[in-house]
Scaffold this active site. Sequence first.
Site, PDB file in Angstrom:
ATOM      1  N   SER A 125      -4.783 -22.147   7.816  1.00  0.00           N
ATOM      2  CA  SER A 125      -3.910 -21.071   7.447  1.00  0.00           C
ATOM      3  C   SER A 125      -2.705 -21.631   7.060  1.00  0.00           C
ATOM      4  O   SER A 125      -1.763 -22.325   7.696  1.00  0.00           O
ATOM      5  CB  SER A 125      -3.727 -20.177   8.503  1.00  0.00           C
ATOM      6  N   GLU A 151       3.232 -21.873   7.319  1.00  0.00           N
ATOM      7  CA  GLU A 151       2.608 -22.101   8.776  1.00  0.00           C
ATOM      8  C   GLU A 151       2.303 -23.500   9.061  1.00  0.00           C
ATOM      9  O   GLU A 151       2.799 -23.973   9.970  1.00  0.00           O
ATOM     10  CB  GLU A 151       1.423 -21.134   9.010  1.00  0.00           C
ATOM     11  N   ARG A 176       4.320 -18.100  15.838  1.00  0.00           N
ATOM     12  CA  ARG A 176       3.950 -19.305  15.254  1.00  0.00           C
ATOM     13  C   ARG A 176       5.527 -20.093  15.589  1.00  0.00           C
ATOM     14  O   ARG A 176       5.900 -21.055  14.984  1.00  0.00           O
ATOM     15  CB  ARG A 176       3.800 -19.173  13.812  1.00  0.00           C
TER      16      ARG A 176
END
Length: 301
Positions: free
Chosen positions: A222, A292, A172
């Site tokens: 998410s 995230e 990420r």
Amino acid sequence: MNKTKIMADLPNMRLLFDEPLSNYTFTKTGGPADVLAFPKNTNEVKELVDYCNQEAIPFMVLGNASNLIVREKGIAGVVMMLEDMAEMVIEGTDLVVEAGAKLVETAKFAFEHTLTGLEFACGIPGSIGGAIYMNAGAYGGEVANVVKSVDVVWENGTFETLDNDTLKFSYRHSKLQEKSGVVISVRFALAKGEKEVIGARMAELTELRESKQPLEYPSCGSVFKRPEGHYTGQLIQEAGLQGLIWGGAQISTKHAGFIVNIDNATATDYVELIQHIQKTILKEFNVVLETEVRIIGRKEA
């Protein structure tokens, strides 16, 4: 900020002023952008970046606004959305895509041309530019595995083509999080495949996503990165938090790693609930949950 001057100085640019970003975010929350700009090509992106530098106006790119939360007070300066830059071109087994294209549509385009490598992305709702920024991934795949190069206009107005190694991809993460720039286009290195096999994999992943994720409500996707050695949803469940309602936001009863907007939630509801989850998980399990989702915009005074 002088709206009349900006309109006069950028006569060909589509501009909206004090535009509520709740109209664009996947959570349906967020305050206004001082200026929301929609450049149509690389030249307009560079023109806008140069203009903001010249006039000392802060600027940023919003992407598809799928994995972010915009605070109630909105965003100062110029916010760019590249939705008018979404062209896709096949060059051999390479797929060249402008940054405003949606990742889902890009995966479909690859499938239609019997190219394999992007099946994992068939349900990720972000833009191509956003996918590069955060090295988007799902079901064992990530864009780092298929990116050959990326064209970027840096915040100082210079243009550069970055190869995969230079982008410093990790979980990420990409170099774009370390050095501010605007992704213009991406070259994916794909491979010839079998249409039936590609389609079957995409159908399988779509079914998985629909069965496990709360797609019936607005959400930012998410919320947390996966902590090493743990599953976020499981930690939240074990802490007894699943289903918790905070204002108009709720920790999804379908998937504890998602926060959904069930009743006119505000960005503040989201931010406070995220902080509550982080504190609880730290206290209960001594595990730090990193977001995230990006939380951006002016902070409350």
